[in-house]
Scaffold this active site. Sequence first.
Site, short mmCIF file in Angstrom:
data_model
loop_
_atom_site.label_atom_id
_atom_site.label_comp_id
_atom_site.label_asym_id
_atom_site.label_seq_id
_atom_site.Cartn_x
_atom_site.Cartn_y
_atom_site.Cartn_z
N ASP A 79 44.92 45.54 42.61
CA ASP A 79 45.13 44.09 42.69
C ASP A 79 43.92 43.37 42.08
O ASP A 79 42.81 43.54 42.56
CB ASP A 79 45.34 43.66 44.14
CG ASP A 79 45.99 42.28 44.24
OD1 ASP A 79 45.47 41.34 43.61
OD2 ASP A 79 47.02 42.15 44.92
N SER A 129 49.65 36.93 43.07
CA SER A 129 50.19 38.29 43.22
C SER A 129 51.68 38.33 43.54
O SER A 129 52.32 39.37 43.36
CB SER A 129 49.44 39.04 44.32
OG SER A 129 48.12 39.29 43.92
N THR A 194 51.58 41.81 47.49
CA THR A 194 51.91 42.94 46.61
C THR A 194 52.82 43.96 47.28
O THR A 194 53.91 44.25 46.76
CB THR A 194 50.62 43.57 46.06
OG1 THR A 194 49.84 42.52 45.46
CG2 THR A 194 50.91 44.63 45.02
N PHE A 322 45.80 49.94 60.32
CA PHE A 322 44.44 50.31 60.67
C PHE A 322 43.50 49.14 60.96
O PHE A 322 42.36 49.36 61.32
CB PHE A 322 43.86 51.20 59.56
CG PHE A 322 44.65 52.47 59.38
CD1 PHE A 322 44.54 53.51 60.30
CD2 PHE A 322 45.55 52.61 58.33
CE1 PHE A 322 45.28 54.67 60.16
CE2 PHE A 322 46.30 53.77 58.18
CZ PHE A 322 46.17 54.81 59.10
N GLU A 323 43.98 47.93 60.76
CA GLU A 323 43.17 46.73 61.08
C GLU A 323 44.14 45.61 61.47
O GLU A 323 45.30 45.60 61.01
CB GLU A 323 42.35 46.27 59.87
CG GLU A 323 41.01 46.96 59.69
CD GLU A 323 39.98 46.62 60.76
OE1 GLU A 323 39.76 45.43 61.03
OE2 GLU A 323 39.41 47.56 61.33
N ASP A 371 40.75 42.59 44.49
CA ASP A 371 41.03 41.16 44.38
C ASP A 371 40.20 40.33 45.37
O ASP A 371 39.62 39.31 45.01
CB ASP A 371 42.53 40.97 44.65
CG ASP A 371 42.96 39.52 44.61
OD1 ASP A 371 42.94 38.94 43.51
OD2 ASP A 371 43.33 38.99 45.67
N HIS A 375 37.45 37.44 44.60
CA HIS A 375 37.58 36.07 45.10
C HIS A 375 36.28 35.63 45.79
O HIS A 375 35.91 34.46 45.74
CB HIS A 375 38.73 35.96 46.10
CG HIS A 375 40.09 35.85 45.47
ND1 HIS A 375 40.40 34.89 44.54
CD2 HIS A 375 41.23 36.58 45.65
CE1 HIS A 375 41.67 35.03 44.16
NE2 HIS A 375 42.18 36.05 44.82
N HIS A 413 47.22 41.13 37.99
CA HIS A 413 46.60 40.03 37.23
C HIS A 413 45.13 40.34 37.13
O HIS A 413 44.63 41.26 37.78
CB HIS A 413 46.82 38.69 37.95
CG HIS A 413 46.34 38.73 39.37
ND1 HIS A 413 45.00 38.74 39.69
CD2 HIS A 413 46.99 38.84 40.55
CE1 HIS A 413 44.88 38.83 41.00
NE2 HIS A 413 46.07 38.90 41.55
ZN LIG Z 1 44.07 37.16 44.48
#
Ligand SMILES: [Zn+2]
Length: 533
Positions: A79, A129, A194, A322-323, A371, A375, A413
Amino acid sequence: MFSRRRPSFANRPIAACSAMAVVCCSVWWAAPLQAAQPVVKGPESVADWDRAGQGFIEAGKRLSPNAARAKNVILFVGDGMGISTVTAARILEGQLAGRPGEENRLSFENMPYVALSKTYSWDQQTSDSAPTMTAMATGHKAREGMLSVDHLTPRGECSASVNRDHALKTILEYAAESGKSTGIVTTARLTHATPAALYAHIAFRDWEADSNLPELSNGEPCRGAEGSVKDIARQLIEVSPAVRLSLKVALGGGRMNFMPASRDGVDGVDDEYPKGKGRRADGRDLIAEWLTTRGAGAAYVWNRQQFEALDTARTTHLLGLFEPSHMQYEADRAKDGAGEPSLSEMTAKSLQLLQKDRKGYFLHVEAGRIDHAHHAGNAKRALIETIEFARAVRYAMDHTDPKDTLIIVTADHSHTFTIAGYPSRGNDILGLVREVPATDGAPLAPSKDANGLPFTTLGYANGPGHRGAGRPDLTRVDTAGLDFLQEAAVPLGSETHGGEDVAIYARGPRAHLVRGSMEQNWIFHVMRDAFGF
Ligand SMILES: [Zn+2]
Protein backbone atom coordinates in the site's frame (compact mmCIF):
# COMPACT_ATOMS: atom_id res chain seq x y z
CA MET A 1 57.50 11.55 -15.98
CA PHE A 2 53.72 12.28 -16.06
CA SER A 3 52.90 9.84 -18.84
CA ARG A 4 50.28 8.20 -16.59
CA ARG A 5 46.75 9.12 -17.71
CA ARG A 6 45.44 11.80 -15.44
CA PRO A 7 41.79 12.12 -14.53
CA SER A 8 40.22 15.14 -16.13
CA PHE A 9 39.32 16.79 -12.81
CA ALA A 10 43.01 17.00 -11.88
CA ASN A 11 43.65 19.19 -14.92
CA ARG A 12 41.04 21.72 -13.95
CA PRO A 13 43.17 23.86 -11.63
CA ILE A 14 45.93 24.01 -14.27
CA ALA A 15 43.63 25.42 -16.91
CA ALA A 16 42.24 27.88 -14.40
CA CYS A 17 45.67 29.06 -13.32
CA SER A 18 47.39 29.19 -16.69
CA ALA A 19 47.14 32.98 -16.74
CA MET A 20 47.83 33.32 -13.03
CA ALA A 21 50.91 33.45 -10.88
CA VAL A 22 53.64 30.82 -11.11
CA VAL A 23 52.92 29.92 -7.47
CA CYS A 24 49.73 28.25 -8.55
CA CYS A 25 51.43 26.07 -11.10
CA SER A 26 54.21 25.17 -8.73
CA VAL A 27 51.52 23.57 -6.58
CA TRP A 28 50.70 21.34 -9.52
CA TRP A 29 54.35 20.38 -10.07
CA ALA A 30 54.62 19.52 -6.41
CA ALA A 31 51.71 17.04 -6.68
CA PRO A 32 52.57 13.50 -5.49
CA LEU A 33 53.57 10.96 -8.14
CA GLN A 34 50.86 8.57 -6.91
CA ALA A 35 47.45 9.59 -8.40
CA ALA A 36 44.78 10.15 -5.76
CA GLN A 37 42.16 7.42 -5.52
CA PRO A 38 38.41 8.10 -5.58
CA VAL A 39 37.06 8.19 -2.03
CA VAL A 40 33.79 6.52 -3.07
CA LYS A 41 33.47 3.68 -5.54
CA GLY A 42 31.37 0.64 -6.32
CA PRO A 43 32.74 -2.88 -5.96
CA GLU A 44 32.26 -3.75 -9.66
CA SER A 45 34.93 -4.33 -12.28
CA VAL A 46 34.57 -3.84 -16.05
CA ALA A 47 34.28 -7.63 -16.38
CA ASP A 48 31.45 -7.66 -13.82
CA TRP A 49 29.40 -5.14 -15.84
CA ASP A 50 29.90 -7.22 -19.00
CA ARG A 51 29.04 -10.50 -17.29
CA ALA A 52 25.86 -9.13 -15.72
CA GLY A 53 24.70 -7.55 -18.98
CA GLN A 54 25.32 -10.75 -20.94
CA GLY A 55 23.57 -12.79 -18.26
CA PHE A 56 20.51 -10.58 -18.56
CA ILE A 57 20.40 -11.04 -22.35
CA GLU A 58 20.84 -14.82 -22.10
CA ALA A 59 18.08 -15.09 -19.46
CA GLY A 60 15.82 -13.02 -21.69
CA LYS A 61 16.39 -15.34 -24.65
CA ARG A 62 15.53 -18.38 -22.55
CA LEU A 63 12.29 -16.79 -21.35
CA SER A 64 9.16 -18.35 -22.84
CA PRO A 65 5.63 -17.31 -21.90
CA ASN A 66 3.72 -19.78 -19.75
CA ALA A 67 0.28 -19.91 -21.39
CA ALA A 68 -1.09 -22.52 -18.98
CA ARG A 69 -4.02 -21.83 -16.66
CA ALA A 70 -3.09 -20.79 -13.13
CA LYS A 71 -4.18 -23.09 -10.35
CA ASN A 72 -3.31 -20.43 -7.79
CA VAL A 73 -3.06 -16.65 -7.87
CA ILE A 74 -1.37 -14.50 -5.21
CA LEU A 75 -1.87 -10.73 -5.37
CA PHE A 76 0.66 -8.82 -3.27
CA VAL A 77 -0.07 -5.12 -2.73
CA GLY A 78 2.38 -2.77 -1.06
CA ASP A 79 0.00 0.00 0.00
CA GLY A 80 1.56 3.28 -1.13
CA MET A 81 4.66 1.51 -2.48
CA GLY A 82 5.59 3.90 -5.28
CA ILE A 83 8.68 3.30 -7.39
CA SER A 84 10.82 5.68 -5.28
CA THR A 85 9.85 3.56 -2.24
CA VAL A 86 11.00 0.40 -4.04
CA THR A 87 14.32 2.05 -4.97
CA ALA A 88 15.01 3.39 -1.47
CA ALA A 89 14.00 0.09 0.21
CA ARG A 90 16.25 -1.85 -2.17
CA ILE A 91 19.19 0.42 -1.22
CA LEU A 92 18.44 0.19 2.52
CA GLU A 93 18.17 -3.61 2.38
CA GLY A 94 21.56 -3.75 0.62
CA GLN A 95 23.14 -1.33 3.08
CA LEU A 96 21.82 -3.27 6.08
CA ALA A 97 23.68 -6.27 4.58
CA GLY A 98 26.90 -4.21 4.50
CA ARG A 99 26.94 -3.44 0.78
CA PRO A 100 26.73 -0.07 -1.05
CA GLY A 101 23.06 -0.97 -1.70
CA GLU A 102 22.23 0.39 -5.16
CA GLU A 103 23.07 -2.94 -6.86
CA ASN A 104 20.72 -4.88 -4.53
CA ARG A 105 17.44 -6.36 -5.79
CA LEU A 106 14.31 -6.87 -3.69
CA SER A 107 12.82 -10.36 -4.13
CA PHE A 108 10.15 -9.33 -6.62
CA GLU A 109 12.61 -7.34 -8.75
CA ASN A 110 13.80 -10.70 -10.04
CA MET A 111 10.42 -11.47 -11.59
CA PRO A 112 10.53 -11.68 -15.41
CA TYR A 113 7.62 -9.39 -16.29
CA VAL A 114 7.13 -5.76 -15.25
CA ALA A 115 4.62 -3.12 -16.32
CA LEU A 116 3.42 0.32 -15.27
CA SER A 117 0.01 0.79 -13.65
CA LYS A 118 -2.03 3.98 -14.15
CA THR A 119 -3.70 4.53 -10.79
CA TYR A 120 -6.23 7.31 -11.43
CA SER A 121 -9.81 6.46 -10.49
CA TRP A 122 -13.11 7.43 -12.10
CA ASP A 123 -13.16 10.74 -10.25
CA GLN A 124 -9.63 11.20 -8.84
CA GLN A 125 -6.35 12.13 -10.54
CA THR A 126 -4.45 11.03 -7.43
CA SER A 127 -6.43 8.23 -5.82
CA ASP A 128 -7.09 6.78 -2.40
CA SER A 129 -6.88 3.06 -1.68
CA ALA A 130 -10.60 2.34 -2.10
CA PRO A 131 -11.06 2.81 -5.86
CA THR A 132 -7.54 1.61 -6.64
CA MET A 133 -8.05 -1.74 -4.91
CA THR A 134 -11.57 -1.88 -6.36
CA ALA A 135 -9.96 -1.55 -9.81
CA MET A 136 -7.63 -4.48 -9.15
CA ALA A 137 -10.29 -6.58 -7.40
CA THR A 138 -13.17 -6.06 -9.85
CA GLY A 139 -11.75 -4.83 -13.18
CA HIS A 140 -13.59 -1.49 -12.94
CA LYS A 141 -12.41 2.00 -12.05
CA ALA A 142 -14.58 3.39 -9.28
CA ARG A 143 -15.21 6.48 -7.15
CA GLU A 144 -13.23 8.01 -4.31
CA GLY A 145 -13.75 6.14 -1.04
CA MET A 146 -15.99 3.44 -2.53
CA LEU A 147 -15.40 -0.31 -2.25
CA SER A 148 -16.37 -2.70 -5.05
CA VAL A 149 -19.48 -0.80 -6.11
CA ASP A 150 -19.62 0.78 -9.58
CA HIS A 151 -18.91 4.41 -10.46
CA LEU A 152 -22.63 5.25 -10.70
CA THR A 153 -23.16 4.66 -6.97
CA PRO A 154 -24.32 7.84 -5.16
CA ARG A 155 -21.91 9.25 -2.56
CA GLY A 156 -22.86 8.28 0.99
CA GLU A 157 -25.44 5.77 -0.27
CA CYS A 158 -26.83 4.09 2.82
CA SER A 159 -29.45 1.76 1.35
CA ALA A 160 -28.46 -1.91 1.35
CA SER A 161 -30.45 -2.63 -1.81
CA VAL A 162 -28.91 0.28 -3.78
CA ASN A 163 -25.41 -0.81 -2.72
CA ARG A 164 -26.30 -4.35 -3.79
CA ASP A 165 -27.58 -3.17 -7.19
CA HIS A 166 -24.24 -1.45 -7.83
CA ALA A 167 -22.03 -4.25 -6.47
CA LEU A 168 -19.14 -5.46 -8.64
CA LYS A 169 -18.06 -9.09 -8.29
CA THR A 170 -14.48 -9.42 -7.01
CA ILE A 171 -11.72 -11.84 -8.03
CA LEU A 172 -12.05 -13.40 -4.55
CA GLU A 173 -15.77 -14.00 -5.14
CA TYR A 174 -15.09 -15.50 -8.58
CA ALA A 175 -12.48 -17.82 -7.02
CA ALA A 176 -14.89 -18.81 -4.23
CA GLU A 177 -17.68 -19.62 -6.70
CA SER A 178 -15.34 -21.79 -8.72
CA GLY A 179 -14.65 -23.88 -5.60
CA LYS A 180 -11.18 -22.54 -4.78
CA SER A 181 -9.97 -21.56 -1.34
CA THR A 182 -9.29 -17.90 -0.62
CA GLY A 183 -7.32 -15.86 1.90
CA ILE A 184 -6.69 -12.26 2.95
CA VAL A 185 -3.63 -11.10 4.88
CA THR A 186 -2.85 -7.53 5.88
CA THR A 187 -0.92 -5.54 8.49
CA ALA A 188 -3.70 -2.91 8.48
CA ARG A 189 -7.20 -3.45 9.87
CA LEU A 190 -8.95 -6.29 8.02
CA THR A 191 -11.78 -3.81 7.48
CA HIS A 192 -9.44 -1.20 5.95
CA ALA A 193 -9.96 -0.20 2.30
CA THR A 194 -7.49 -2.49 0.53
CA PRO A 195 -8.46 -5.86 2.05
CA ALA A 196 -12.13 -4.83 2.33
CA ALA A 197 -12.45 -4.25 -1.44
CA LEU A 198 -12.20 -8.03 -1.90
CA TYR A 199 -15.27 -8.95 0.19
CA ALA A 200 -17.28 -5.80 0.94
CA HIS A 201 -19.55 -3.74 -1.34
CA ILE A 202 -20.14 -0.36 0.21
CA ALA A 203 -20.29 3.31 -0.78
CA PHE A 204 -17.90 4.51 1.93
CA ARG A 205 -14.66 2.94 3.17
CA ASP A 206 -14.89 4.44 6.68
CA TRP A 207 -18.03 2.46 7.58
CA GLU A 208 -15.87 -0.25 9.16
CA ALA A 209 -18.12 -0.87 12.22
CA ASP A 210 -21.83 -0.09 12.56
CA SER A 211 -20.98 2.79 14.91
CA ASN A 212 -19.29 4.48 11.91
CA LEU A 213 -22.54 4.53 9.93
CA PRO A 214 -23.81 8.12 9.76
CA GLU A 215 -26.91 10.04 10.50
CA LEU A 216 -28.35 11.08 7.14
CA SER A 217 -28.87 14.72 6.16
CA ASN A 218 -32.65 14.37 6.63
CA GLY A 219 -32.06 13.27 10.22
CA GLU A 220 -32.80 9.60 9.44
CA PRO A 221 -30.26 7.25 10.99
CA CYS A 222 -28.36 4.92 8.67
CA ARG A 223 -27.08 2.82 11.54
CA GLY A 224 -29.60 0.31 12.78
CA ALA A 225 -32.25 1.47 10.30
CA GLU A 226 -34.29 -1.09 8.43
CA GLY A 227 -32.67 -1.75 5.03
CA SER A 228 -29.44 0.13 5.80
CA VAL A 229 -26.17 -1.17 4.37
CA LYS A 230 -24.16 -3.58 6.55
CA ASP A 231 -20.89 -2.20 7.93
CA ILE A 232 -17.63 -3.67 6.58
CA ALA A 233 -16.82 -5.95 9.56
CA ARG A 234 -20.30 -7.43 9.36
CA GLN A 235 -19.87 -7.97 5.62
CA LEU A 236 -16.74 -10.07 6.32
CA ILE A 237 -18.80 -12.39 8.55
CA GLU A 238 -22.06 -12.37 6.58
CA VAL A 239 -20.57 -13.21 3.18
CA SER A 240 -22.26 -15.33 0.52
CA PRO A 241 -22.38 -19.10 1.21
CA ALA A 242 -19.62 -19.65 -1.39
CA VAL A 243 -17.28 -17.11 0.23
CA ARG A 244 -18.10 -18.40 3.72
CA LEU A 245 -16.89 -21.84 2.68
CA SER A 246 -13.97 -20.56 0.62
CA LEU A 247 -12.43 -17.87 2.87
CA LYS A 248 -10.02 -20.02 4.87
CA VAL A 249 -7.70 -17.31 6.12
CA ALA A 250 -8.28 -13.74 7.30
CA LEU A 251 -5.31 -12.27 9.18
CA GLY A 252 -4.63 -8.66 10.18
CA GLY A 253 -5.59 -6.00 12.69
CA GLY A 254 -8.89 -4.29 13.49
CA ARG A 255 -10.23 -6.34 16.42
CA MET A 256 -12.33 -3.47 17.79
CA ASN A 257 -14.61 -3.46 14.75
CA PHE A 258 -15.63 -7.07 15.48
CA MET A 259 -16.25 -6.57 19.22
CA PRO A 260 -19.35 -5.15 20.95
CA ALA A 261 -19.03 -1.82 22.76
CA SER A 262 -21.15 -3.49 25.39
CA ARG A 263 -23.30 -6.57 25.64
CA ASP A 264 -25.98 -7.29 28.23
CA GLY A 265 -24.74 -4.21 30.11
CA VAL A 266 -21.11 -5.45 30.15
CA ASP A 267 -18.37 -3.55 28.27
CA GLY A 268 -16.67 -5.42 25.44
CA VAL A 269 -13.10 -5.32 26.83
CA ASP A 270 -10.11 -6.05 24.60
CA ASP A 271 -8.02 -9.17 25.37
CA GLU A 272 -4.69 -7.38 24.99
CA TYR A 273 -5.43 -3.89 26.30
CA PRO A 274 -7.73 -3.74 29.37
CA LYS A 275 -8.64 -0.15 28.48
CA GLY A 276 -9.50 -1.10 24.88
CA LYS A 277 -13.17 -1.49 24.01
CA GLY A 278 -15.19 -2.86 21.12
CA ARG A 279 -16.79 -0.45 18.67
CA ARG A 280 -19.96 -2.27 17.70
CA ALA A 281 -23.14 -0.45 18.69
CA ASP A 282 -25.29 -3.49 17.79
CA GLY A 283 -23.82 -5.51 20.67
CA ARG A 284 -22.73 -8.31 18.35
CA ASP A 285 -19.55 -10.33 18.91
CA LEU A 286 -18.49 -11.03 15.33
CA ILE A 287 -15.44 -13.03 16.47
CA ALA A 288 -17.75 -15.51 18.20
CA GLU A 289 -19.95 -15.51 15.10
CA TRP A 290 -16.93 -16.44 12.92
CA LEU A 291 -16.37 -19.47 15.14
CA THR A 292 -20.01 -20.57 15.14
CA THR A 293 -20.62 -20.05 11.40
CA ARG A 294 -17.39 -21.59 10.04
CA GLY A 295 -17.76 -25.09 11.47
CA ALA A 296 -15.73 -27.34 13.74
CA GLY A 297 -12.38 -26.50 12.13
CA ALA A 298 -12.73 -22.76 12.73
CA ALA A 299 -10.11 -21.01 14.84
CA TYR A 300 -9.45 -17.53 16.17
CA VAL A 301 -6.06 -16.22 17.36
CA TRP A 302 -5.05 -12.77 18.60
CA ASN A 303 -1.41 -13.12 19.71
CA ARG A 304 1.87 -14.58 18.53
CA GLN A 305 1.89 -17.56 20.87
CA GLN A 306 -1.57 -18.72 19.70
CA PHE A 307 -0.56 -18.09 16.10
CA GLU A 308 2.54 -20.27 16.43
CA ALA A 309 0.71 -23.03 18.32
CA LEU A 310 -1.98 -23.33 15.65
CA ASP A 311 -2.58 -26.85 14.32
CA THR A 312 -2.70 -26.14 10.57
CA ALA A 313 -3.68 -29.74 9.77
CA ARG A 314 -6.92 -29.45 11.79
CA THR A 315 -7.73 -25.80 11.14
CA THR A 316 -10.09 -25.14 8.24
CA HIS A 317 -11.00 -21.47 8.77
CA LEU A 318 -8.60 -19.12 10.54
CA LEU A 319 -9.38 -15.60 11.77
CA GLY A 320 -6.46 -13.68 13.29
CA LEU A 321 -6.91 -10.18 14.74
CA PHE A 322 -3.65 -9.07 16.33
CA GLU A 323 -4.41 -5.46 17.32
CA PRO A 324 -7.55 -3.40 18.08
CA SER A 325 -6.61 -1.21 15.10
CA HIS A 326 -3.70 -1.63 12.64
CA MET A 327 -0.93 -4.08 13.54
CA GLN A 328 2.41 -2.70 14.76
CA TYR A 329 4.95 -1.37 12.29
CA GLU A 330 7.60 -4.00 11.56
CA ALA A 331 10.16 -1.63 13.15
CA ASP A 332 8.17 -1.68 16.43
CA ARG A 333 6.82 -5.24 16.33
CA ALA A 334 9.32 -6.69 18.82
CA LYS A 335 8.03 -4.25 21.48
CA ASP A 336 4.39 -5.43 21.21
CA GLY A 337 3.15 -6.75 24.55
CA ALA A 338 1.22 -9.83 23.38
CA GLY A 339 3.43 -10.38 20.34
CA GLU A 340 2.44 -10.38 16.69
CA PRO A 341 3.50 -12.39 13.66
CA SER A 342 5.32 -10.59 10.84
CA LEU A 343 3.86 -10.22 7.36
CA SER A 344 6.12 -12.99 6.06
CA GLU A 345 5.07 -15.30 8.92
CA MET A 346 1.39 -14.63 8.18
CA THR A 347 2.05 -15.31 4.47
CA ALA A 348 3.75 -18.60 5.33
CA LYS A 349 0.90 -19.73 7.60
CA SER A 350 -1.69 -18.76 4.98
CA LEU A 351 0.05 -20.76 2.28
CA GLN A 352 0.25 -23.79 4.60
CA LEU A 353 -3.53 -23.61 5.07
CA LEU A 354 -4.46 -22.80 1.46
CA GLN A 355 -2.13 -25.36 -0.11
CA LYS A 356 -4.24 -28.10 1.47
CA ASP A 357 -6.87 -27.39 -1.21
CA ARG A 358 -6.10 -29.43 -4.35
CA LYS A 359 -8.38 -27.16 -6.43
CA GLY A 360 -6.15 -24.17 -5.78
CA TYR A 361 -6.53 -20.80 -4.12
CA PHE A 362 -6.58 -17.03 -4.40
CA LEU A 363 -4.53 -15.18 -1.76
CA HIS A 364 -4.20 -11.45 -1.23
CA VAL A 365 -1.34 -10.14 0.91
CA GLU A 366 -1.14 -6.45 1.75
CA ALA A 367 1.69 -4.51 3.41
CA GLY A 368 -0.78 -1.93 4.65
CA ARG A 369 1.54 0.23 6.68
CA ILE A 370 4.08 1.39 4.09
CA ASP A 371 1.32 3.89 3.38
CA HIS A 372 0.82 4.88 7.02
CA ALA A 373 4.51 5.58 7.66
CA HIS A 374 4.63 7.74 4.51
CA HIS A 375 1.53 9.66 5.63
CA ALA A 376 3.45 10.33 8.86
CA GLY A 377 6.44 11.60 6.85
CA ASN A 378 8.57 8.85 8.40
CA ALA A 379 10.63 7.23 5.63
CA LYS A 380 12.58 4.75 7.79
CA ARG A 381 9.48 2.92 9.02
CA ALA A 382 8.04 2.90 5.47
CA LEU A 383 11.23 1.34 4.10
CA ILE A 384 11.44 -1.29 6.85
CA GLU A 385 7.81 -2.20 6.04
CA THR A 386 8.76 -2.53 2.36
CA ILE A 387 11.74 -4.77 3.14
CA GLU A 388 9.46 -7.06 5.20
CA PHE A 389 6.95 -7.04 2.31
CA ALA A 390 9.73 -8.20 -0.04
CA ARG A 391 10.54 -10.96 2.46
CA ALA A 392 6.90 -12.13 2.34
CA VAL A 393 7.03 -12.19 -1.47
CA ARG A 394 10.28 -14.16 -1.31
CA TYR A 395 8.57 -16.77 0.89
CA ALA A 396 5.77 -17.14 -1.66
CA MET A 397 8.24 -17.33 -4.58
CA ASP A 398 10.21 -20.05 -2.77
CA HIS A 399 7.17 -22.10 -1.70
CA THR A 400 5.03 -22.12 -4.85
CA ASP A 401 5.60 -23.57 -8.32
CA PRO A 402 5.96 -20.98 -11.10
CA LYS A 403 4.34 -23.52 -13.43
CA ASP A 404 0.96 -23.30 -11.67
CA THR A 405 1.02 -20.18 -9.47
CA LEU A 406 0.70 -16.64 -10.80
CA ILE A 407 2.22 -14.09 -8.42
CA ILE A 408 1.55 -10.38 -9.02
CA VAL A 409 3.25 -7.70 -6.92
CA THR A 410 2.12 -4.09 -7.19
CA ALA A 411 1.00 -1.00 -5.29
CA ASP A 412 -2.38 0.70 -5.16
CA HIS A 413 -0.87 4.20 -5.49
CA SER A 414 2.31 6.12 -4.82
CA HIS A 415 3.32 8.83 -2.33
CA THR A 416 5.09 12.20 -2.68
CA PHE A 417 8.36 10.56 -1.62
CA THR A 418 11.57 11.59 -3.44
CA ILE A 419 15.22 10.54 -3.70
CA ALA A 420 17.35 13.56 -4.56
CA GLY A 421 20.64 15.40 -4.20
CA TYR A 422 23.66 13.85 -5.83
CA PRO A 423 24.53 11.39 -3.08
CA SER A 424 27.59 9.30 -3.84
CA ARG A 425 27.51 5.53 -4.27
CA GLY A 426 26.82 3.74 -0.98
CA ASN A 427 25.92 7.00 0.82
CA ASP A 428 23.57 6.19 3.74
CA ILE A 429 20.14 6.30 2.08
CA LEU A 430 18.77 7.80 5.32
CA GLY A 431 21.64 10.26 5.65
CA LEU A 432 22.71 13.70 4.47
CA VAL A 433 23.64 14.04 0.81
CA ARG A 434 27.40 13.74 0.29
CA GLU A 435 28.44 14.15 -3.34
CA VAL A 436 31.37 12.59 -5.15
CA PRO A 437 34.19 15.12 -4.50
CA ALA A 438 35.29 17.19 -7.48
CA THR A 439 38.87 16.00 -6.98
CA ASP A 440 39.90 12.39 -6.39
CA GLY A 441 41.23 11.94 -2.89
CA ALA A 442 39.38 14.93 -1.49
CA PRO A 443 37.33 14.17 1.63
CA LEU A 444 33.57 13.61 1.43
CA ALA A 445 31.55 16.48 2.84
CA PRO A 446 27.81 17.14 3.06
CA SER A 447 26.37 19.05 0.11
CA LYS A 448 24.93 22.47 0.99
CA ASP A 449 21.76 24.24 -0.05
CA ALA A 450 21.70 27.86 -1.28
CA ASN A 451 22.02 29.04 2.35
CA GLY A 452 24.88 26.73 3.26
CA LEU A 453 22.83 24.10 5.10
CA PRO A 454 23.06 20.32 4.54
CA PHE A 455 20.04 18.27 3.39
CA THR A 456 18.90 14.65 3.27
CA THR A 457 18.58 12.38 0.23
CA LEU A 458 14.99 11.45 1.10
CA GLY A 459 12.16 13.94 1.29
CA TYR A 460 8.48 14.59 0.67
CA ALA A 461 6.63 17.16 -1.42
CA ASN A 462 4.23 17.71 1.50
CA GLY A 463 3.43 16.44 4.97
CA PRO A 464 4.21 16.81 8.68
CA GLY A 465 7.97 17.05 8.01
CA HIS A 466 7.61 20.72 7.00
CA ARG A 467 9.70 22.78 9.48
CA GLY A 468 8.01 26.18 9.29
CA ALA A 469 9.93 29.31 8.24
CA GLY A 470 13.43 28.45 7.04
CA ARG A 471 15.18 25.09 6.94
CA PRO A 472 16.65 23.48 10.07
CA ASP A 473 20.40 22.88 10.39
CA LEU A 474 20.64 19.07 10.20
CA THR A 475 24.41 18.96 10.75
CA ARG A 476 24.09 17.32 14.17
CA VAL A 477 20.70 15.61 13.68
CA ASP A 478 20.47 11.80 13.46
CA THR A 479 18.53 11.67 10.19
CA ALA A 480 18.71 7.85 10.26
CA GLY A 481 16.88 7.73 13.59
CA LEU A 482 13.65 5.72 13.58
CA ASP A 483 11.44 8.71 14.38
CA PHE A 484 13.13 11.26 12.10
CA LEU A 485 10.65 12.98 9.77
CA GLN A 486 12.06 13.85 6.36
CA GLU A 487 11.56 17.47 5.32
CA ALA A 488 8.47 18.38 3.33
CA ALA A 489 7.95 21.40 1.05
CA VAL A 490 4.27 21.99 1.84
CA PRO A 491 3.00 21.83 5.44
CA LEU A 492 0.26 19.20 5.82
CA GLY A 493 -0.79 17.17 8.86
CA SER A 494 -0.73 14.02 6.76
CA GLU A 495 1.52 13.55 3.73
CA THR A 496 -0.52 12.72 0.61
CA HIS A 497 -0.55 10.01 -2.01
CA GLY A 498 1.31 10.57 -5.29
CA GLY A 499 -0.38 10.42 -8.66
CA GLU A 500 2.33 8.92 -10.88
CA ASP A 501 2.29 5.32 -12.12
CA VAL A 502 3.32 2.42 -9.91
CA ALA A 503 5.02 -0.80 -11.02
CA ILE A 504 3.53 -4.27 -11.50
CA TYR A 505 5.82 -7.31 -11.24
CA ALA A 506 4.64 -10.78 -12.29
CA ARG A 507 5.74 -14.39 -12.41
CA GLY A 508 3.97 -17.63 -13.39
CA PRO A 509 1.12 -18.61 -15.73
CA ARG A 510 0.01 -15.70 -17.97
CA ALA A 511 2.45 -13.37 -16.21
CA HIS A 512 3.51 -12.25 -19.70
CA LEU A 513 0.11 -10.51 -20.01
CA VAL A 514 1.48 -7.98 -17.52
CA ARG A 515 3.22 -5.72 -20.01
CA GLY A 516 3.64 -2.11 -21.12
CA SER A 517 1.60 0.74 -19.74
CA MET A 518 -1.53 -0.69 -18.12
CA GLU A 519 -4.71 0.69 -16.64
CA GLN A 520 -4.81 -0.51 -13.03
CA ASN A 521 -8.11 -2.37 -13.54
CA TRP A 522 -6.50 -4.57 -16.23
CA ILE A 523 -4.71 -6.41 -13.39
CA PHE A 524 -8.08 -8.02 -12.59
CA HIS A 525 -8.40 -9.16 -16.21
CA VAL A 526 -4.93 -10.77 -16.09
CA MET A 527 -5.88 -12.70 -12.93
CA ARG A 528 -9.27 -13.73 -14.31
CA ASP A 529 -7.75 -14.89 -17.59
CA ALA A 530 -5.03 -16.83 -15.74
CA PHE A 531 -7.67 -18.58 -13.60
CA GLY A 532 -9.84 -19.17 -16.69
CA PHE A 533 -13.02 -17.69 -15.17
ZN1 LIG B 1 -2.95 6.24 2.18
